[in-house]
Each structure stands twice: as structure tokens, then as C-alpha cells.
Write a protein that holds these residues in place. Structure first.
Motif, PDB file in Angstrom:
ATOM      1  N   VAL A 125       0.827  -1.210   0.000  1.00 34.66           N
ATOM      2  CA  VAL A 125       0.000   0.000   0.000  1.00 34.66           C
ATOM      3  C   VAL A 125       0.862   1.261   0.000  1.00 34.66           C
ATOM      4  O   VAL A 125       0.379   2.340  -0.339  1.00 34.66           O
ATOM      5  CB  VAL A 125      -0.959   0.013   1.210  1.00 34.66           C
ATOM      6  N   TRP A 126       2.142   1.129   0.357  1.00 32.41           N
ATOM      7  CA  TRP A 126       3.044   2.276   0.346  1.00 32.41           C
ATOM      8  C   TRP A 126       3.949   2.295  -0.881  1.00 32.41           C
ATOM      9  O   TRP A 126       4.715   3.222  -1.066  1.00 32.41           O
ATOM     10  CB  TRP A 126       3.907   2.265   1.610  1.00 32.41           C
ATOM     11  N   GLY A 127       3.903   1.262  -1.717  1.00 31.10           N
ATOM     12  CA  GLY A 127       4.730   1.236  -2.923  1.00 31.10           C
ATOM     13  C   GLY A 127       5.490  -0.063  -3.068  1.00 31.10           C
ATOM     14  O   GLY A 127       4.907  -1.143  -3.021  1.00 31.10           O
ATOM     15  N   THR A 128       6.813   0.016  -3.210  1.00 32.57           N
ATOM     16  CA  THR A 128       7.614  -1.166  -3.561  1.00 32.57           C
ATOM     17  C   THR A 128       8.547  -1.638  -2.462  1.00 32.57           C
ATOM     18  O   THR A 128       9.104  -2.731  -2.568  1.00 32.57           O
ATOM     19  CB  THR A 128       8.462  -0.875  -4.810  1.00 32.57           C
ATOM     20  N   GLU A 129       8.774  -0.838  -1.440  1.00 31.74           N
ATOM     21  CA  GLU A 129       9.742  -1.207  -0.414  1.00 31.74           C
ATOM     22  C   GLU A 129       9.250  -2.401   0.400  1.00 31.74           C
ATOM     23  O   GLU A 129       8.167  -2.368   0.977  1.00 31.74           O
ATOM     24  CB  GLU A 129      10.009  -0.035   0.532  1.00 31.74           C
ATOM     25  N   LYS A 130      10.073  -3.434   0.479  1.00 32.79           N
ATOM     26  CA  LYS A 130       9.730  -4.614   1.258  1.00 32.79           C
ATOM     27  C   LYS A 130       9.977  -4.347   2.735  1.00 32.79           C
ATOM     28  O   LYS A 130      11.067  -3.933   3.130  1.00 32.79           O
ATOM     29  CB  LYS A 130      10.579  -5.795   0.784  1.00 32.79           C
ATOM     30  N   PRO A 131       8.967  -4.562   3.591  1.00 29.73           N
ATOM     31  CA  PRO A 131       9.198  -4.338   5.027  1.00 29.73           C
ATOM     32  C   PRO A 131      10.162  -5.380   5.594  1.00 29.73           C
ATOM     33  O   PRO A 131      10.162  -6.538   5.184  1.00 29.73           O
ATOM     34  CB  PRO A 131       7.805  -4.484   5.637  1.00 29.73           C
ATOM     35  N   THR A 132      10.999  -4.961   6.503  1.00 31.27           N
ATOM     36  CA  THR A 132      11.946  -5.845   7.179  1.00 31.27           C
ATOM     37  C   THR A 132      11.929  -5.511   8.664  1.00 31.27           C
ATOM     38  O   THR A 132      11.234  -4.588   9.113  1.00 31.27           O
ATOM     39  CB  THR A 132      13.374  -5.657   6.629  1.00 31.27           C
ATOM     40  N   ASP A 133      12.718  -6.246   9.441  1.00 36.17           N
ATOM     41  CA  ASP A 133      12.807  -5.948  10.869  1.00 36.17           C
ATOM     42  C   ASP A 133      13.350  -4.543  11.113  1.00 36.17           C
ATOM     43  O   ASP A 133      13.056  -3.926  12.141  1.00 36.17           O
ATOM     44  CB  ASP A 133      13.719  -6.967  11.568  1.00 36.17           C
ATOM     45  N   ASP A 134      14.161  -4.044  10.169  1.00 35.62           N
ATOM     46  CA  ASP A 134      14.732  -2.710  10.326  1.00 35.62           C
ATOM     47  C   ASP A 134      13.925  -1.640   9.583  1.00 35.62           C
ATOM     48  O   ASP A 134      13.959  -0.470   9.975  1.00 35.62           O
ATOM     49  CB  ASP A 134      16.178  -2.695   9.820  1.00 35.62           C
ATOM     50  N   LEU A 135      13.215  -2.029   8.527  1.00 39.60           N
ATOM     51  CA  LEU A 135      12.375  -1.095   7.791  1.00 39.60           C
ATOM     52  C   LEU A 135      10.919  -1.441   8.113  1.00 39.60           C
ATOM     53  O   LEU A 135      10.280  -2.246   7.443  1.00 39.60           O
ATOM     54  CB  LEU A 135      12.626  -1.198   6.286  1.00 39.60           C
TER      55      LEU A 135
END
Length: 262
Positions: A125-135
């Protein structure tokens, strides 16, 4: 306010009926123990071991006394969670609230359109960035699932509404936090059958169908939850979907309302 005004009793606060349970499982399935036919609901608990060492869905337990006031069982409460989404509500419960409030549940199509917030053809929903433990982009699982949630984002279960940035339509928590009920039946084959068609304001199917859960009538859920993590559940994507029976509540399932524009 709804419960106080109407006297409504949620599904989790009622004892389950044996005949209803047995109608939703394959023939030959052993019945539940008589002592489990008491009010309760499903609660997630970390299992303290690696995913490969777990039995199927070992992290879910039928918990006597779990309901919307006591999300993890009778020793829990919502006194410090009044700004969190309500959980342990079934589809039936959500519909009852909507009817009382003069609203309704969104269709799957409405929900996905709202979730994307104007961001089309992107995985999140925010675009292309894959969420991670740090992001951290939404309230999801950090650490090895289902061993232990490190809570690096500050939350090991639900988070307060609005803790993460809104999407392009100003809507919060359209990814993660809690799964959200939709009005539609869940048919896992519907989208494939509609491929190549242009459908305006698509409505849900007349009945549910999931080849892996043939005996269960399933209503659709969207959005993922605080349990989603790439090694097991990659369902904080706006296109991801799952379903559950209309009378089921769980500690990671809630809802949001829709209302027709006048």
C-alpha cells in the motif's frame, strides 16, 4: 457503546454448538472434547521453536474466556488498549455493529481500492519497499516466526490505530495490525474466472469456495495482521486474501466499516 445500548452478546461469549462444529469439518473428524464446548475463541501464542519443528498451526489455542473484552483470555483486558482495533469479533458480530451504526462492511473490491490509496500495480500500500525488521512499514512480525516476536516496532500484538503513516487516501493500518472482515463470501477461484473482464464495482460471489476447506462457509478477510512475516505469511499486501467462518473470532481479526456516499 454498541453492546451497552443493544445488549448484544458476541459469538465468542456463547458456547459453541457441537452440531454446527461437525457440519464444518470433513466426515470422520473426531468431535471436540465436551469440556471445550464453552465460550471462548482462538488466541495466538508464540511457540518458542522454529517453524519447521512445529505441527500445523500449533501456535493457535482454543482459549476459554477469550472474547473482545479479554483478547488473550480471562486474565487479559482492554483497559490499556482503548485506542487499539477491537479483536475477537466474528463476521456476525461485525455485521451486527454495522447495522446498529448505520454502516456496513466493505466489499473486497471496495476494501482493496481503499487500501491502495491511489497506488496501483504495486505490491504494498506504500509502494515497492519490502518491510523488514529494520524497515518497519506496518505492524507486522519482527524476528523468527512463530518462535518469538521481538517487538522491535514496540508491539508484539495489536498497535494503537494510527501508529503508522496513512496511505494516499488518509486511511490508517490498511496493512498489518489486524485482518479485516469484508462483506463478501470468499471464493478462491473468482478472480481467475474474471480475468480479462472489466467489471465495475465488482460484487462478491453467491457462496464461498475454497478447495482446501470445502466444508466451511468462508467470509473474506483482508489486510494481514501483526502475525504477518515473509518467512510464513506475506499477507500485508493489498491483494492478499483469506477467509474464516462467519462465527469465528480470533486475536488478530477485526473490522472497519464502510458507508454509501449520498
Amino acid at each position: 457503546a454498541f453492546v451497552e445500548a443493544s445488549g448484544y452478546v458476541t459469538d465468542a461469549e456463547k458456547a459453541p454448538l457441537l452440531e454446527e462444529i461437525m457440519a464444518q469439518v470433513p466426515p470422520g473428524t473426531p468431535p471436540p472434547k465436551p469440556e471445550d464446548l464453552v465460550p471462548g475463541s482462538l488466541v495466538f501464542n508464540p511457540v518458542g521453536k522454529a517453524l519447521g519443528d512445529c505441527r500445523a498451526l500449533e501456535w493457535w489455542s482454543w482459549t476459554h474466556g477469550a472474547d473482545w473484552r479479554h483478547p488473550e483470555g480471562p486474565d487479559s483486558d482492554i483497559a490499556t488498549r482503548m485506542d487499539h482495533p477491537v479483536v475477537q469479533v466474528s463476521w456476525n458480530d461485525a455485521m451486527a455493529y454495522c447495522n446498529w451504526a448505520g454502516k456496513r462492511l466493505p466489499t473486497e473490491a471496495e476494501w482493496e481500492r481503499a487500501a491502495r490509496g491511489g497506488v496501483e500495480q504495486q505490491p504494498y500500500v506504500w509502494g515497492t519497499e519490502k518491510p523488514t525488521d529494520d524497515l518497519v512499514k506496518c505492524n507486522s512480525w519482527q524476528g523468527p516466526f512463530p518462535q518469538a516476536n521481538t517487538g522491535k516496532d514496540g508491539y508484539v500484538r495489536t498497535a494503537p490505530v494510527g501508529r503508522y503513516p496513512p496511505n494516499g487516501f488518509g486511511l490508517y493500518d490498511m496493512a498489518g495490525n489486524v485482518w479485516e472482515w469484508c462483506s463478501d463470501w470468499l471464493d478462491m477461484t473468482l478472480y481467475a474466472r474474471r480475468a480479462g473482464q472489466t467489471v465495475t464495482d465488482p460484487q462478491g460471489p453467491e457462496k464461498s469456495f475454497d478447495p482446501e476447506r470445502r466444508y466451511e462457509p468462508l467470509r473474506a478477510q483482508r489486510g494481514g495482521s501483526f502475525l504477518c512475516q515473509d518467512t510464513y505469511c506475506w499477507r500485508y499486501r493489498p491483494s492478499a486474501r483469506q477467509g474464516s467462518t462467519p462465527d469465528s473470532g480470533m486475536s488478530h481479526v477485526g473490522f472497519r466499516c464502510a458507508k454509501d456516499a449520498k
